[in-house]
Design an enzyme around this catalytic site. Structure first.
Site, mmCIF file in Angstrom:
data_model
loop_
_atom_site.group_PDB
_atom_site.id
_atom_site.type_symbol
_atom_site.label_atom_id
_atom_site.label_comp_id
_atom_site.label_asym_id
_atom_site.label_seq_id
_atom_site.Cartn_x
_atom_site.Cartn_y
_atom_site.Cartn_z
ATOM 1 N N SER A 1 0.765 -1.100 0.122
ATOM 2 C CA SER A 1 0.070 -0.032 0.092
ATOM 3 C C SER A 1 0.875 1.310 0.211
ATOM 4 C CB SER A 1 -1.108 0.148 1.197
ATOM 5 O OG SER A 1 -1.426 -1.207 1.250
ATOM 6 N N HIS B 1 -1.460 -2.550 -7.028
ATOM 7 C CA HIS B 1 -2.173 -2.351 -5.777
ATOM 8 C C HIS B 1 -3.622 -2.602 -5.992
ATOM 9 C CE1 HIS B 1 -3.222 0.746 -2.110
ATOM 10 N NE2 HIS B 1 -3.015 -0.558 -1.799
ATOM 11 N N ASN C 1 -4.027 6.009 -1.283
ATOM 12 C CA ASN C 1 -3.884 6.053 0.059
ATOM 13 C C ASN C 1 -3.219 7.380 0.330
ATOM 14 O OD1 ASN C 1 -4.522 3.641 1.283
ATOM 15 N ND2 ASN C 1 -2.884 2.702 0.405
#
Ligand SMILES: NC(=O)c1ccc[n+]([C@@H]2O[C@H](COP(=O)([O-])OP(=O)(O)OC[C@H]3O[C@@H](n4cnc5c(N)ncnc54)[C@H](O)[C@@H]3O)[C@@H](O)[C@H]2O)c1
Length: 283
Positions: A119, A140, A191
């Site tokens: 991540s 991802h 993220n």
């Protein structure tokens, strides 16, 4: 021809990636640490496949075919004949680097594409431990993998154009996912936006500004999010959330990425969210 896929780690994400690959006709080998962890991965995938049958996304025959394309192993030698290996172990840079070193050697003759589902760890750090970093890339996926259609593709400065195209083709053409491309910076696209939001919600609870329930209700009812940030952090796993925040803080030194003490204490106390039965909510 069905692609031969290897997945390292059969937790939340590795099991999801393996399931989706098998559902799309790939022959899949999952490597876990021991027989108990292999069984846990098998049960996780079986539950998910059964659910797909219940909601009409798979027939019973398709479920059985997908389950028949999955093998669970504890070695690495089984990866020697894979076209693609996706690493999905815990968010720990030293562990991931060790796996890339090992899998890189086992697959050197075949030129297997090596992907990490990290991540937040820069792909260059994983590519750099292999002898041929041009075949390493970040892929991802999002949780739950059978449901969420996005895959972020993260080439490092050393990733070849051929590796990029093979990864795109696997995600988009084979698995039917949407792909976006991000630069090799901790947190990538999603993220970088999501983690500061989750940490801000945890800080609101920590400072007594609002309750867990009120923070989540506010974002569900006020912003039409499908779930609130604390329920989402529980779903992601609080250990994973903290590890991603730590990587991003280490990369940018921005206070907004620093994990709040409440999050750290919960992880230290084994309150990891859904996977441990207790996080901000009981499960
Ligand atoms: N949870 C999420 O929402 C999410 C989303 C996208 C990406 N990720 C990333 O995916 C990766 C895995 O996260 P997760 O949520 O599946 O974690 P998890 O804790 O559910 O699973 C990790 C698995 O790795 C296994 N493992 C540990 N060492 C191993 C080794 N040497 N060989 C094989 N298996 C090993 C563990 O036994 C465990 O089953 C992390 O890098 C995380 O950052 C997580």
């Amino acid at each position: 021809m069905a692609e031969a896929v290897g997945v390292v780690g059969g937790g939340i994400m590795g099991s999801g990636i393996a399931e989706v690959a098998a559902r799309n006709g790939c022959d899949v080998v999952i490597r876990e640490v021991d027989a108990t962890a292999c069984d846990a991965s098998r049960h996780r995938i079986e539950r998910s496949l059964d659910k797909a049958v219940r909601v009409g996304k798979l027939t019973e025959a398709e479920r059985d075919d997908a389950a028949g394309r999955l093998r669970y192993v504890t070695g690495f030698e089984e990866f020697a004949d894979r076209d693609l290996v996706i690493e999905a172990v815990v968010e720990d840079e030293a562990l991931k680097a060790e796996i890339f070193r090992t899998v890189g050697k086992v697959t050197a003759a075949r030129g297997t594409l090596l992907a990490s589902n990290t991540s937040s760890i820069p792909i260059m750090r994983l590519a750099a431990v292999t002898e041929d970093p041009e075949r390493v890339i970040g892929m991802h996926f999002f949780n739950p993998v059978p449901v969420l259609p996005l895959v972020e593709l993260i080439p490092s400065l050393l990733t070849s154009a051929e590796t990029m195209e093979r990864a795109r083709a696997f995600a988009a053409d084979r698995l039917g996912k949407h792909t976006v491309v991000g630069k090799d910076r901790a947190g990538f696209v999603v993220n970088a936006l999501l983690i500061p939001y989750l940490l801000a919600a945890i800080r609101m609870v920590e400072t007594g500004f609002a309750t867990v329930e009120d923070v989540d209700v506010a974002m569900v009812s006020g912003c039409a999010h499908p779930m609130g940030p604390l329920a989402l952090a529980d779903l992601i796993g609080l250990d994973t959330t903290a590890a991603v925040a730590n990587s991003m803080y280490a990369e940018f030194k921005e206070p907004l990425y620093a994990p709040p003490p409440l999050l750290l204490r919960m992880v230290e106390g084994g309150r990891l969210g859904r996977k441990s039965g207790q996080g901000f909510y009981p499960y």
